[in-house]
Write a protein that holds these residues in place. Structure first.
Motif: not given
Lengths: 84, 631
Positions: B333, B358-359, B42-43, B361-362, B428-430, A30
């Motif tokens: 988070s 945003e994520s 990214t989201s 998965k979360d 995951s690139s969260t 990122n």
């Protein structure tokens, strides 16, 4: 000046000390997003405080306040000397 | 021109549409898009913005005009996205919003100069005071709006690459990850970001003035206290306790009024309609069923008022900041904290609140575990079964028992969040990075609008899903007609047959078929268990709620099994309590999870895992208790 420039990860920056973004650790995920948020080399950056439980950190870049986890702050390299 | 705006990145994931009449009396459609940091999304919410603006979405035509609402107190960062959009060749209007906050920071603008260098209209505004709105209306009425001439100066090397392409957006997406036509080159993308920031800084060199270098910084002054290592958490906890206290205490006034209204409505129908199935359907099915849900409206509105207030002022992100560490233990988070907290009042607004995450998965994990929190619909069940389990408890001991159930539910939230985090784990690139917005004065109008929206959604559901289920349940309990005795009738009704049918399944938990009816009927809503028991044990209407509850309590304590032993032994009550802590038992939640995840897969999974967890936990309590010699 370049020779004695001390670089270290953002997570080790003491609160309320102004530093300059130097670079990202190789392979930082990122990194584009970090840059888009204003974390660009040469930019002034400071840690305002730790969260009450010790993590994450509140940082300021320009007028932007960000919450960033220590793990993420690991990959941002800063230095103390000012070129300006 | 009314839209919901939230001071919390990522809130407006939903499409929000409105319209207004321009100066020529023409109706113009407005679409409020989610906020973003960059066109390089990214989201999911950022993808919506990108795809709508580029006309990539089939359901939305490419916009004729884009209004870039820019936070004037942080214009440089926000212009990153604004210049990206301006370079797409779409006519643009720039609104420098929150100029009041910029002023407190000592920043002022020269809109004419900025407009000259961009080639598009620039409006100074302060939306919470509705300043600048008339000018925006005037500009939007202008049919001759032009695209900006602003371009980030690009090095030769990049220009050469771009010459091959015909689309203006390619400058942003030449290296878009996962795009079939583009090769992703991180190094170039990185350079492009730096170039753009440089260009924006250049742009602002002449048009904004720091008039007061030593200006006060109210946000930092507030944060020094609000995020203080000791006072910060105390303040946050105090606010939470206050909100919950208001939800439980203050909400009871309008709730009683709603209760009385529905009771009155039922009475009127009872008086005016001839006795018969249709009357029973309306009073016992529709009015009782829908009324039982509508009664939660005040709690939901109060909750949304405070969530809106915290969102709008910017305090919500501070809570997320303080809670981030705690949530990271189970792989989530800080953004998951508030939706989960709201779920203690009701999982429905909590699950809707998970949109701020945003994520994906979360967000999914948060939605999946949210109904494990002990919501207010469980309260009636707890309030009936705790005294049934142990009649001689002191008020303090009862509170302790209640608290124990809340702790058990909370443990379930963390346990299952941790399990799902392990199971769904993928590369995951969260980003856990989250912006802490500048504090601002809340706009009561936008909070009110949000409450109205949420209230409408809630009532619409009560009028559709809940209404349908109430009618079905009523029918299942009423047919086939076999007897005039309500208890006999229930035993032989479809519902009664279901109760008998599932008896073998629930016998290991210590329940009989009548409790089975309660479990089945309360599948739509947990609190139905109490009314189902009232019907099953044929409790007469009391003077008020309390005496009905007392009468019901006496009845169920007298209830005997076929072999003459009591049904509601302490162990059975405990097993039932534990069952209700974990079981899904809520149609509204199923409906909202279906809507939020856009598939039946997750609500069905949720019903499955929660019912299994409830059964296993109740089984362990009952069988374990029996082994230890309890009854």
């Amino acid at each position: 000046m370049i020779a004695d420039r001390q670089t270290f990860p953002l997570r080790d920056l003491k609160p309320n000390v102004i530093a300059v973004v130097h670079d990202f650790v190789e392979g930082t995920r990122n990194r584009i997003r970090f840059a888009e948020l204003g974390l660009l080399p040469g930019r002034e950056i400071q840690v305002l405080r730790k969260a009450p439980l010790g993590d994450p950190l509140e940082i300021q870049v320009g007028e932007t306040l960000l919450s960033i986890r220590k793990r993420e702050a690991e990959s941002i390299v800063v230095s103390l000397d000012h070129e300006s | 021109m009314r839209q919901k705006v939230a001071n919390y990145p990522g809130v407006t994931v939903e499409r929000k549409e409105g319209w207004f009449l321009d100066q020529h009396g023409q109706k113009q459609r407005i679409l409020d898009l989610p906020g973003a940091y960059s066109l390089n999304a990214t989201s999911p919410d950022e993808e919506i913005l990108r795809d709508v603006i580029l006309g990539r979405r089939e359901d939305t035509p490419k916009p004729d005009v884009v209004v870039c609402v820019v936070d004037a107190s942080n214009a440089e960062r926000h212009f990153f996205l604004a210049t990206q959009i301006m370079e797409l060749g779409i006519p643009t209007i720039v609104v420098l919003n929150m100029t009041d906050i910029a002023k407190t920071k000592g920043i002022e603008f020269d809109p004419q100069k900025l407009s000259d260098s961009l080639g598009v209209p620039v409006i100074l505004s302060n939306a919470s005071a509705r300043e600048g709105i008339p000018q925006l209306r005037v500009e939007l009425s202008n049919a001759e709006l032009k695209a900006s001439k602003h371009r980030v100066p690009l090095p030769e090397e990049l220009l050469a690459k771009l010459q091959k392409s015909e689309e203006p957006e390619d400058v942003h997406f030449l290296y878009e990850p996962n795009h079939p036509d583009h090769e992703f080159d991180e190094e170039w993308q990185d350079k492009l970001v730096a170039l753009r920031y440089g260009a924006v800084r250049e742009l602002f060199r002449d048009v904004s003035y720091k008039i007061d270098e030593g200006a006060r910084n109210p946000t930092e002054e507030i944060d020094r206290f609000a995020l203080h290592p000791v006072f910060g958490p105390i303040l946050g906890l105090g606010i939470m306790v206050g909100i919950f206290y208001l939800i439980f205490s203050f909400a009871s006034i309008p709730m009683d009024a709603i209760d009385a209204t529905f009771a009155w409505l039922g009475e009127q129908v009872g008086n005016f309609m001839p006795e018969g199935d249709l009357r029973d359907l309306i009073t016992d099915g529709i009015i009782a069923g829908v009324g039982g849900v509508v009664i939660f409206l005040p709690q939901i509105l109060i909750l949304f008022f405070f969530i809106g207030l915290m969102e709008d002022t910017g305090y919500l992100s501070r809570i997320a900041f303080m809670m981030d560490r705690l949530m990271s233990w189970v792989g989530l988070s800080g953004k998951s904290f508030l939706p989960l907290l709201s779920s203690y009042a009701c999982a429905v607004p909590g699950i809707m609140g998970a949109r701020t995450i945003e994520s994906p998965k979360d967000r999914l994990i948060t939605i999946l575990v949210a109904p494990l929190t002990s919501c207010s619909a469980r309260l009636p069940v707890y309030l009936l079964l705790i005294p049934a389990m142990a009649p001689n408890l002191s008020p303090l001991q009862k509170t302790g028992a209640m608290l124990g159930l809340y702790v058990l539910g909370t443990a379930g939230v963390f346990l299952f969040a941790a399990i799902f985090n392990k199971v769904f784990k993928r590369e995951s690139s969260t980003l856990a990075v989250m912006e802490l917005p500048t504090y601002k004065r809340p706009s009561l109008q936008s909070i009110g609008l949000q409450m109205w929206e949420r209230g409408k959604i809630f009532l619409r559901r009560a009028g559709t899903v809940i209404l349908g289920i109430s009618i079905i349940l009523w029918a299942l309990e009423t047919y086939p007609k076999t007897s005039d005795d309500p208890t006999e009738q229930l035993a032989n009704s479809f519902a009664g047959k279901v109760g008998h049918a599932i008896e073998p399944l629930i016998e290991p938990l210590g329940y009989d078929w009548k409790i089975g009816i309660g479990l089945v009927t309360s599948f739509a809503a947990r609190e139905v268990f109490v009314s189902a028991m009232a019907v099953t044990y044929h409790v007469e209407e009391g003077d008020d709620d309390d005496s009905t509850m007392q009468a019901l309590l006496a009845k169920i304590q007298d209830a005997k099994r076929r072999d003459g032993t009591p049904v509601f032994t302490p162990l059975t009550c405990l097993s039932l309590l534990v069952f209700y802590v974990f079981a899904m038992q809520c149609m509204s939640t199923v409906a909202i999870v279906k809507r939020e995840t856009n598939s039946w897969r997750w609500p069905l999974f949720q019903i499955g895992y929660m019912t299994a967890a409830a059964w296993i936990a109740a089984f362990m309590v009952y069988q374990g208790g029996k082994l230890l010699g309890f009854t």
